[in-house]
Design an enzyme around this catalytic site. Structure first.
Site, PDB file in Angstrom:
ATOM      1  N   GLU B  29      -4.123  25.410  14.678  1.00  0.00           N
ATOM      2  CA  GLU B  29      -2.792  25.998  15.456  1.00  0.00           C
ATOM      3  C   GLU B  29      -1.920  26.411  15.001  1.00  0.00           C
ATOM      4  OE1 GLU B  29      -1.338  22.288  16.964  1.00  0.00           O
ATOM      5  OE2 GLU B  29      -2.975  21.759  18.111  1.00  0.00           O
ATOM      6  N   GLU B  60      -5.785  19.817  20.555  1.00  0.00           N
ATOM      7  CA  GLU B  60      -6.842  19.330  18.926  1.00  0.00           C
ATOM      8  C   GLU B  60      -8.428  18.947  19.111  1.00  0.00           C
ATOM      9  OE1 GLU B  60      -3.305  18.333  19.007  1.00  0.00           O
ATOM     10  OE2 GLU B  60      -2.665  18.954  17.389  1.00  0.00           O
ATOM     11  N   HIS B 129       4.161  11.733  10.731  1.00  0.00           N
ATOM     12  CA  HIS B 129       3.854  12.922  10.547  1.00  0.00           C
ATOM     13  C   HIS B 129       3.803  12.969   8.836  1.00  0.00           C
ATOM     14  CE1 HIS B 129       5.914  15.249  13.605  1.00  0.00           C
ATOM     15  NE2 HIS B 129       4.908  16.097  12.929  1.00  0.00           N
TER      16      HIS B 129
HETATM   17  C1  LIG Z   1      -0.552  16.887  18.541  1.00  0.00           C
HETATM   18  C2  LIG Z   1       0.082  17.400  17.637  1.00  0.00           C
HETATM   19  N1  LIG Z   1       0.292  18.799  17.812  1.00  0.00           N
HETATM   20  C3  LIG Z   1       0.296  19.464  16.806  1.00  0.00           C
HETATM   21  C4  LIG Z   1       2.012  19.006  16.470  1.00  0.00           C
HETATM   22  C5  LIG Z   1       2.513  20.500  15.843  1.00  0.00           C
HETATM   23  N2  LIG Z   1       3.462  21.017  16.627  1.00  0.00           N
HETATM   24  C6  LIG Z   1       5.299  19.822  16.933  1.00  0.00           C
HETATM   25  S1  LIG Z   1       5.834  21.004  18.394  1.00  0.00           S
HETATM   26  C7  LIG Z   1       4.579  21.881  18.118  1.00  0.00           C
HETATM   27  C8  LIG Z   1       5.019  23.231  19.410  1.00  0.00           C
HETATM   28  C9  LIG Z   1       4.983  22.478  20.387  1.00  0.00           C
HETATM   29  O1  LIG Z   1       5.193  23.271  21.063  1.00  0.00           O
HETATM   30  P1  LIG Z   1       6.211  23.139  22.736  1.00  0.00           P
HETATM   31  O2  LIG Z   1       5.225  21.991  24.024  1.00  0.00           O
HETATM   32  O3  LIG Z   1       6.624  24.480  23.723  1.00  0.00           O
HETATM   33  O4  LIG Z   1       7.960  22.440  22.508  1.00  0.00           O
HETATM   34  P2  LIG Z   1       7.833  22.982  21.479  1.00  0.00           P
HETATM   35  O5  LIG Z   1       8.432  22.888  20.490  1.00  0.00           O
HETATM   36  O6  LIG Z   1       8.231  24.808  21.417  1.00  0.00           O
HETATM   37  O7  LIG Z   1      10.512  22.517  22.479  1.00  0.00           O
HETATM   38  C10 LIG Z   1       3.014  22.142  17.385  1.00  0.00           C
HETATM   39  C11 LIG Z   1       2.172  22.598  17.543  1.00  0.00           C
HETATM   40  C12 LIG Z   1       1.978  18.059  17.056  1.00  0.00           C
HETATM   41  N3  LIG Z   1       3.640  18.055  16.649  1.00  0.00           N
HETATM   42  N4  LIG Z   1       1.199  17.687  17.542  1.00  0.00           N
END
Ligand SMILES: Cc1ncc(C[n+]2csc(CCOP(=O)(O)OP(=O)(O)O)c2C)c(N)n1
Ligand SMILES: Cc1ncc(C[n+]2csc(CCOP(=O)(O)OP(=O)(O)O)c2C)c(N)n1
Ligand SMILES: [Mg+2]
Ligand SMILES: [Mg+2]
Lengths: 324, 334, 334, 324
Positions: B29, B60, B129
């Site tokens: 990612e 994942e 985290h």
């Molecule tokens: C399962 C998981 N994978 C990856 C992450 C890292 N991460 C945090 S926010 C995010 C993007 C989330 O995008 P979205 O659902 O569109 O929410 P936004 O941040 O845009 O509000 C990622 C990849 C995470 N927190 N949890």
């Protein structure tokens, strides 16, 4: 402006002002280097939770994500306890144990904030199930991001809500990026609400920067859920002005032009313009509201700063609760 | 020799292997423009392009599963799971599929893939985290688990991991990315499964890995001044574990301390303790000592987080305890 | 006292708690008509109906997540994950959400739920239906982990688990369902977190749980004939572990053996060994001995499976080793 | 019978006969109490893999599930090595380490058989990715059950295939039950292929007991995938005659009438009738084929029975491969 009364419109607008102001203050505090951890700002997205939560009862539930300040405020959270949580203080919503990404205000039926993208979805279905089984006519709203719709947890959780016809609404705060990844990259659909078609539940895409449009869609979905009409997926298209979190300038994957363009559709300005025109609110009223919000924020920051840190002696409390 | 940060060392290993072998590619990612949450993959998109530096969907189990599938048909994927905390979402793929695939086929296939991830606390990143979850991985036959502590090791071990025909879980530490250390310009590799004695000593064997290794080395300096000499061993690869290096050292020192950032109960320290209690109990002149995180989720509040995680003082206290010496008041360990 | 099978004992506990408390309900895959893969929930649909005996979709993370949500708003879900092998699909929900929820809120909520599952081998069920994965769970603060070995314990502990306000992982063993033993007609509960000495002895403390407890008791009988007396302790609850009962026994016997069906490396035996090596090393007159599965995926072939899993002979051999006695040829242990 | 030549039709038919015969023999052996573990019979579902695999090249890949015998045979697996695997012998496809639910025939590009429902989907996307990255024009077919479409792994894996436009086809062998749970219970859609709408890929529902119908749909999807046209979801409706596995009578959640009704639409009988009518094959040809299959099966059973067990000394081989 047909169906929604002007009191409601005002309520929504005030919620939006409150969210914007809180977020700006949180950023300011963060930039002073005082706040630990990450801040994911929802500035630009205020219309969505404000409009949705305006149609919830106090005893309805919401769940949210790492970018949840707006949702939590829209459900009625207090600035002081929120700010104290950002400051990691004992007086915060989570007693400083959770932080920005994990705020839970159980007294407001605001059941968190998980920082695992998508994880809130099955939990929300469970909350709705618990209500249904106890014959409570409460509705649960699950706020998620757009990229969250890619996760297995989203699929499994929405799937469960669909087959049990649960009173839950999945509101996608579609800011068009998951971190740096544009929705067009990770999803080949015209509109994200088409994901609802995999479950046989209603799905609707709405302008997430248009408070009234959201209000119409949300009030209908909430109504349906409360009358045992089952879940709805709402895809509300919006934009976040800042980067993914405050450490991300947000410009390696978005052009300045794109950001500027979206700022021209600012949800607060648009709504304010309409409310003023319709004389739902006056300029001076707005100024007063803003002044009062700012006073509340000053106090919240003061409260947070002056609040005690959690005590080391209490570090291991509440990992378990006393056995029944 | 020039110095590189741990981040740069990992990046250099990735770059070199991508350059050397066309079948190597990266998926994960936000590893492209965004360069990952900790900017490890910065610059790779520019050099290797989108085909080989692949952003995935937010999924994942798809990342791990796709890595497995691609590995089965002749490529060598290096998958990134942004935080080890999120790897819980991929454990069916990693434990049930990836780890068992070769065995299940009676050895007809190989599974040459690496899953890079990072863990650890100290950043007020909160309870989703900050975890140290390596012990989960070390329990599963079929996986190799690597946890480097220095830039030198990170580079050499990652290159070996990418070239290995087995699935390797390569766990970095977010608190190490900015640490720097010497890394040769010339190519080198570090064999998997070999511990390194990072410091010679005679009173206590201290086994520590990842960021805890740095804490332990610092504590060792303080302890030296007070007449306690730590022999510090970095297993580097947790699975398979280089038991001999540990047992030989304990034979010499007759005392064992294990330091890690994961929760104590069921942490990898338990396994090291058990091995020594099975195979080297006669060497021991003192109880085994585990210095580890308290059994708690990681709190957001930094003071609480500090309290929950093991630190230099805990190691120093442990060493005094093991040697039966009194802690000098001037050390102010409380 | 009447005898019940382990299966019946679990079923009776579920039935009694469903009857007693309207907020208790069951959810899981195929638990209604099908009564679960091992027919544990048979008859419950008829008595309690579809609202409370809920078939889910095929979605382990939804099962666990929904249980959490429902627990947060006043019900007491008992979720079933059909095989512990499949629970890897739910570990984000179980480890990141369920285990941490109360702590994360500073204690504002409670999470009264039970996840029932079953593990273990011996049925040629292959590598995705035979694992013993309890060690993963015992590493995570916030969870209670229960692993009963007898019908009596299964019933009493499950009732306590359902009434407890913490999340409990309740791990049954597929090889125990047909075992029977005495279960009183009257209601009783067994407190969580308390070990039981299942057999008094003086030479070796053998800590064993779940199906391995039965093997150990049988081995103890054989050993008795050869003058080796095993004190057999069943921790019953692995987390929190009743350390005192174990340490007191080791103080008495000065020898420790741990028996479990999970892979040795990183298994829960390592934790028990480490605790004793930390707190009771002076009691020990011999190395600690772990009798556990070899570090291998579970092979389908029954002979290989037998070989990989620990058995009575391994326990007997271990006991002779620990006491330094020669194994009598007549025992034919090879 | 327009597009598909009679040679192909015959090939499909023979595959169906082979699967049915193998499954019947496996059940017979199982009922003798000789086979360890579980057997999940695919009797009743033969048309699907037979028709799909008839359009695959030898170097194309397939993946399957716990109910995979049919799929594996359709890809060309040898009876003797399959039967030996069921017997847990060293001469089996997996050297007795895998068993019925885990057969892998790497030499036939048949990459297993996972017993974790849904887990094959992301792996299949990975196989297709690996092919695409190496510029191999190979197609991957991922067979799954209907209930598998509920899993997070399905969602994540199909999602990935969609965004990378991978040459993979997801074939749902929709026998209308996941264990005891009917598709109507766990999915509120008219047709399961509508799940494709969540990913923007083609989805088609087809009569899974009609070999030609499947052949048409599958050949088109395979063709598209090979020409870089991306993934397809095929939902082929069928029925399993036996219980979930041989230990399940299959009647606590299905009526005898329902089972009988489906047997009247037996895919082999239907197809045979049509082939005879169209003179693609004759009765005596069929008898010959069946006789030869039976001989092959007799030999396979003999081979399996006479084959050695794995040696204990080899128990721990192949957990790792020698380091490169
Ligand atoms: C399962 C998981 N994978 C990856 C992450 C890292 N991460 C945090 S926010 C995010 C993007 C989330 O995008 P979205 O659902 O569109 O929410 P936004 O941040 O845009 O509000 C990622 C990849 C995470 N927190 N949890
Ligand atoms: C992840 C997972 N959950 C549950 C099971 C138990 N189980 C095995 S097969 C099955 C039903 C699968 O239904 P479907 O996908 O329709 O395939 P079918 O058996 O009908 O061919 C279940 C629940 C499993 N093997 N894996
Ligand atoms: Mg987003
Ligand atoms: Mg099915």
């Amino acid at each position: 402006m047909q169906k929604i009364g002007s009191e409601k419109l005002k309520e929504i607008f005030i919620k939006m002002l409150r969210i914007r102001a809180f977020e700006e203050r949180a950023i300011a505090e963060y930039r002073k280097g005082i706040l630990p951890g990450f801040i994911h700002s929802s500035i630009g997205q205020e219309a969505i939770p404000s409009s949705v939560c305006a149609f919830l009862r106090d005893d309805d539930y919401i769940l949210t994500t790492h970018r949840g300040h707006g949702d939590i405020i829209a459900k009625g959270a207090k600035f002081d306890k929120m700010m104290a949580e950002l400051y990691a203080k004992e007086t915060g919503y989570n007693k400083g144990r959770g932080g920005s990404m994990h705020i839970v205000a159980a007294d407001l039926n605001m059941l968190g904030a998980t920082a695992i993208v998508g994880a809130g979805v099955p939990i929300a279905s469970g909350v709705a199930l618990g209500c249904k089984m106890q014959n409570l006519d409460r509705v649960t709203v699950c706020f998620t991001g757009d990229a969250a719709t890619c996760t297995g947890a989203f699929h499994e959780g929405v799937g469960l809500a669909a087959i049990w016809n649960l009173p839950v609404i999945f509101v996608v705060e579609n800011n068009q990026y998951g971190m740096s990844t544009p929705v067009k990259y990770y999803c080949k659909l015209e509109q994200l609400s088409d994901r609802a078609k995999a479950y046989g539940i209603p799905g609707v895409t709405v302008d997430g920067n248009d408070a009234e449009a959201i209000a119409n869609v949300a009030s209908e979905a909430i109504d349906r859920a409360r009358k045992d009409g089952g879940p709805t997926l709402i895809d509300a298209i919006t934009y976040r002005y800042y980067g993914h979190h405050m450490g991300d300038p947000g410009t390696s994957y978005r052009t300045k032009e794109e950001i500027e363009e979206w700022k021209r559709h600012d949800p607060i300005e648009r709504f304010q313009g309409r409310l003023l025109k319709a004389k739902v609110i006056t300029k001076s009223e707005i100024q007063e509201i803003q002044a009062s919000i700012n006073r509340e924020l000053d106090e919240a920051v003061k409260f947070a700063m002056e609040s005690p840190e959690p005590r080391i002696e209490d570090a291991l409390n509440n990992i378990y609760c006393p056995s029944a | 020799m020039r110095d590189l940060t741990y981040r740069e060392a990992v990046r250099e290993a990735l770059g070199e292997e991508l350059r050397r072998d066309k079948s190597v590619f990266l998926l994960g990612e936000d590893i492209a423009e965004y360069s990952g949450a900790y900017k490890v993959t910065q610059g790779l998109l520019e050099e290797f392009g989108r085909e080989r530096i692949r952003n995935t969907n937010l999924a994942e189990s798809a990342i791990a599963g796709a890595a497995l599938g691609a590995a089965l048909v002749g490529t060598r994927p290096v998958a990134e799971i942004m935080y080890i905390d999120f790897s819980l979402l991929a454990l069916d793929q990693i434990f049930n599929q990836i780890a068992k695939f070769r065995y299940m086929t009676g050895g007809m296939v190989k599974v040459p893939l690496v899953i890079r991830t990072q863990g650890g606390g100290g950043k007020a990143a909160g309870l989703h985290h900050s975890q140290s979850l390596e012990a989960l991985y070390t329990h599963i036959p079929g996986l190799i688990v690597v946890m480097p502590s220095t830039p030198y090791d990170a580079k050499g071990l990652l290159k070996s991991s990418i070239r290995d025909d087995n699935p390797v879980i390569f766990i970095e530490h977010k608190g190490l990315y900015n640490e720097s250390g010497p890394v040769p310009e010339e190519e080198y590799m570090i064999p998997l499964g070999k511990a390194e004695v990072k410091r010679q000593g005679k009173d206590i064997t201290a086994v520590a890995y990842s960021k805890s290794l740095l804490l332990t080395l610092k504590a060792a300096e303080t302890l030296e001044k007070y007449g306690i000499s730590l022999e510090v061993i970095d297993p580097r690869t947790l699975k398979p574990l280089d038991q001999d290096t540990i047992l030989n050292s304990v034979e010499k020192t007759s005392r064992l301390m294990i330091v890690h950032e994961a929760c104590k109960t069921g942490g990898f320290g338990a396994e090291i303790a058990a091995i020594v209690a099975e195979k080297g109990i006669d060497y021991l002149d003192a109880p085994i000592k585990r210095v580890a995180a308290l059994d708690s989720p990681i709190p957001f509040n930094p003071r609480l987080e500090d309290y929950v995680l093991p630190n230099e003082n805990d190691i120093i206290k442990g060493a005094f305890e093991l040697t039966g010496k009194e802690i000098p008041a001037e050390l102010k360990l409380g």
